[in-house]
Design a protein around this motif. Structure first.
Motif, PDB file in Angstrom:
ATOM      1  N   LEU A 238       0.712  -1.088   0.037  1.00 26.34           N
ATOM      2  CA  LEU A 238       0.198  -0.362  -0.009  1.00 26.34           C
ATOM      3  C   LEU A 238       0.720   1.249  -0.145  1.00 26.34           C
ATOM      4  O   LEU A 238       0.416   2.503  -0.449  1.00 26.34           O
ATOM      5  N   ILE A 242      -0.120   5.462  -1.653  1.00 28.52           N
ATOM      6  CA  ILE A 242      -0.598   6.758  -0.763  1.00 28.52           C
ATOM      7  C   ILE A 242       0.124   7.827  -0.952  1.00 28.52           C
ATOM      8  O   ILE A 242      -0.055   8.724  -0.197  1.00 28.52           O
ATOM      9  N   MET A 324      -2.661   2.991  10.975  1.00 23.33           N
ATOM     10  CA  MET A 324      -2.536   3.872   9.698  1.00 23.33           C
ATOM     11  C   MET A 324      -3.520   4.876   9.649  1.00 23.33           C
ATOM     12  O   MET A 324      -3.210   6.034   9.013  1.00 23.33           O
ATOM     13  N   LEU A 328      -2.307   9.005   8.766  1.00 27.92           N
ATOM     14  CA  LEU A 328      -2.681   9.463   7.430  1.00 27.92           C
ATOM     15  C   LEU A 328      -3.943  10.580   7.617  1.00 27.92           C
ATOM     16  O   LEU A 328      -4.585  10.648   8.559  1.00 27.92           O
ATOM     17  N   GLN A 332      -6.112  10.640   2.387  1.00 32.23           N
ATOM     18  CA  GLN A 332      -4.958   9.742   2.386  1.00 32.23           C
ATOM     19  C   GLN A 332      -5.496   8.067   2.737  1.00 32.23           C
ATOM     20  O   GLN A 332      -5.548   7.165   2.237  1.00 32.23           O
ATOM     21  N   ARG A 335      -8.068   6.815   0.352  1.00 30.18           N
ATOM     22  CA  ARG A 335      -7.381   6.217  -0.827  1.00 30.18           C
ATOM     23  C   ARG A 335      -6.622   4.881  -0.355  1.00 30.18           C
ATOM     24  O   ARG A 335      -6.332   3.744  -1.305  1.00 30.18           O
ATOM     25  N   CYS A 336      -5.948   4.829   0.817  1.00 27.19           N
ATOM     26  CA  CYS A 336      -5.601   3.629   1.469  1.00 27.19           C
ATOM     27  C   CYS A 336      -6.535   2.498   1.505  1.00 27.19           C
ATOM     28  O   CYS A 336      -6.313   1.469   0.914  1.00 27.19           O
TER      29      CYS A 336
END
Lengths: 362, 104
Positions: A238, A242, A324, A328, A332, A335-336
């Motif tokens: 991933l 990102i 995570m 982020l 982000q 999108r991740c």
């Protein structure tokens, strides 16, 4: 008196028991079950007795006691007897119907389970005809209801996952605001929490099923680590998707990857220890001994630790996802999560393509 | 004796003998560069030791001791769940350093 019409009128008069109509309702398959021979003579006998009295009785009215009270008492006895026979026949008919319905229900359940197994076998690309791997096609023993329930729930989970992915993709393409995006992100995170909860329940029903990733497609299972994905591997996949990231973010993600690796190593080493102690407890005592009950009791105790491993691995996966989302920004993170979802969709597609690929004739 | 062990060690892990989860905790801490003290509890002593550890406490609201149990800096830190969660969030290493279990 012409018999056919008399018979028809008599049936209507009796009201309760109409074998011809009921046979049509139940369908042909019932023929073998219904004792037709017993019922028809009943009607004929009743008709014979009744015909002699019916000339004055009016047609089209269902048999009532009121009409017949006016007759002499001798026919009343016969009528009472016939009504009792009717009730008995009706009761038997209801019992037969109940048995038939129960038979249908259990067949339906069996059919559902067979369809599930078949679908799973198709996904796994396995040949249904015999072979070494017949164990994979179902359960050697009685059907495990906890697992059946899990498989159905999982089917719904994937469907919902696919629709969430679609929604997220559309949202990101349409430049919606951060607040709305956060809702979608939270929904997806909660959805992952849901699968971990489901897996925990399934692990209690059959830990080996969860450990072997039996509900996943073949390609997904290739990457299996303690009943699911390996967080550090996923991070590696991933990370490039990102970008752009700030320096601090890149450092944080890097640290997260390292922490995952360390946690995974610790769990893997625990699993190795479990294998070792399990092997030791099974081999304890002379291997030549006939009886091995004490070893089995210890071994079973050890195996129960597997449930903890599945739970800890899922706990690790969940914590990684949450860390995570802390590192982020909301965009982000969206999108991740989209990338994560699509990655698994592609793995599933790959499994399908693989199992359906044209093969060289033997 | 249990009390002494807790106060004398920066990090100590209490676990059932032969328990694989205790092994996981140990391996994780070792992997970070920590050398934890380990106390292996016999099955028959489990309840007694658990109560002693609960008496030492310092774990806040959730004082119930389940094995494996980790004590950091003389206080109950938690089980494998908490170790995992704090390690992933990056909070564990600073806590270990503060307790003197880790030197850079």
């Amino acid at each position: 008196m012409n018999s056919p019409s008399t018979q028809f009128v008599s049936s209507r008069r009796m009201g309760v028991y109409d074998p011809i109509q009921q046979i049509n309702m139940w369908g042909d398959s019932l023929k073998s079950n219904v004792n037709l021979s017993a019922s028809i003579p009943l009607i004929d006998e009743a008709d014979i007795k009744f015909d002699s009295q019916s000339e004055d009785a009016s047609h089209g009215i269902l048999g009532t006691n009121i009409k017949y009270d006016q007759e002499a008492s001798k026919p009343v006895d016969k009528i009472q007897r016939r009504l009792a026979q009717n009730r008995e026949a009706a009761r038997k008919s209801r019992l037969r119907k109940k048995a038939y319905v129960q038979q249908l229900e259990s067949s339906r359940l069996k059919l559902m389970q067979l369809e599930q197994e078949l679908e799973r076998a198709r996904q796994q690309g396995m040949y249904v005809a015999g072979g070494l791997d017949t164990n994979h096609l179902g359960f050697a023993g009685p059907i495990n209801s906890g697992i059946t329930a899990f498989e159905m729930e999982y089917g719904h989970w994937v469907e919902k996952q696919n629709s969430q992915i679609l929604e997220l993709r559309n949202a990101l393409n349409s430049h919606i605001g951060d607040l709305e995006l956060r809702i979608l992100v939270d929904d997806m995170m909660n959805h992952y929490t849901e699968i971990f909860r489901m897996k925990s329940a399934a692990a209690k029903a059959d830990v080996f099923y969860v450990m072997s990733g039996m509900w996943k497609t073949t390609a997904e299972r290739f990457f299996l680590w303690i009943g699911g994905f390996r967080p550090s591997e996923l991070l590696k996949v991933l990370l490039p998707l990102i970008e752009p990231l700030t320096e601090q973010q890149r450092l944080d993600v890097c640290n997260l990857g390292q922490s995952c690796q360390q946690a995974e190593d610790a769990l893997s080493q625990g699993m190795e220890k479990l294998q070792q102690t399990l092997a030791d407890s099974i081999a304890a005592g002379q291997l030549m001994e006939g009886s091995y009950i004490p070893q089995m009791a210890t071994a079973i105790e050890k195996l129960e630790a597997l449930v903890s491993f599945v739970n800890q691995a899922d706990h690790l996966r969940k914590e990684t996802l949450q860390q995570m989302s802390r590192i982020l920004t909301i965009r982000q993170a969206a999108r991740c999560l989209l990338a994560l979802g699509e990655y698994f969709q592609r793995l599933r597609a790959l499994s399908s393509l693989w199992s359906n690929r044209p093969r060289e004739p033997a | 004796m249990v009390h002494d062990m807790v106060s004398e060690n920066a990090v100590i892990v209490f676990g059932r003998r032969g328990c694989c989860m205790s092994h996981v905790v140990k391996r994780l801490l070792l992997g970070l560069g920590v050398n934890p003290a380990v106390y292996e509890v016999e099955e028959k002593d489990e309840e007694g030791v658990a109560r002693e550890l609960e008496a030492i406490g310092g774990g806040g609201d959730n004082n119930k001791v389940q094995f494996p149990a980790v004590f950091i800096g003389g206080k109950l830190f938690g089980g494998l769940d908490r170790i995992m969660a704090t390690h992933i969030s990056g909070e564990l290493v600073p806590i270990l350093k503060q307790a003197g279990a880790l030197w850079l």
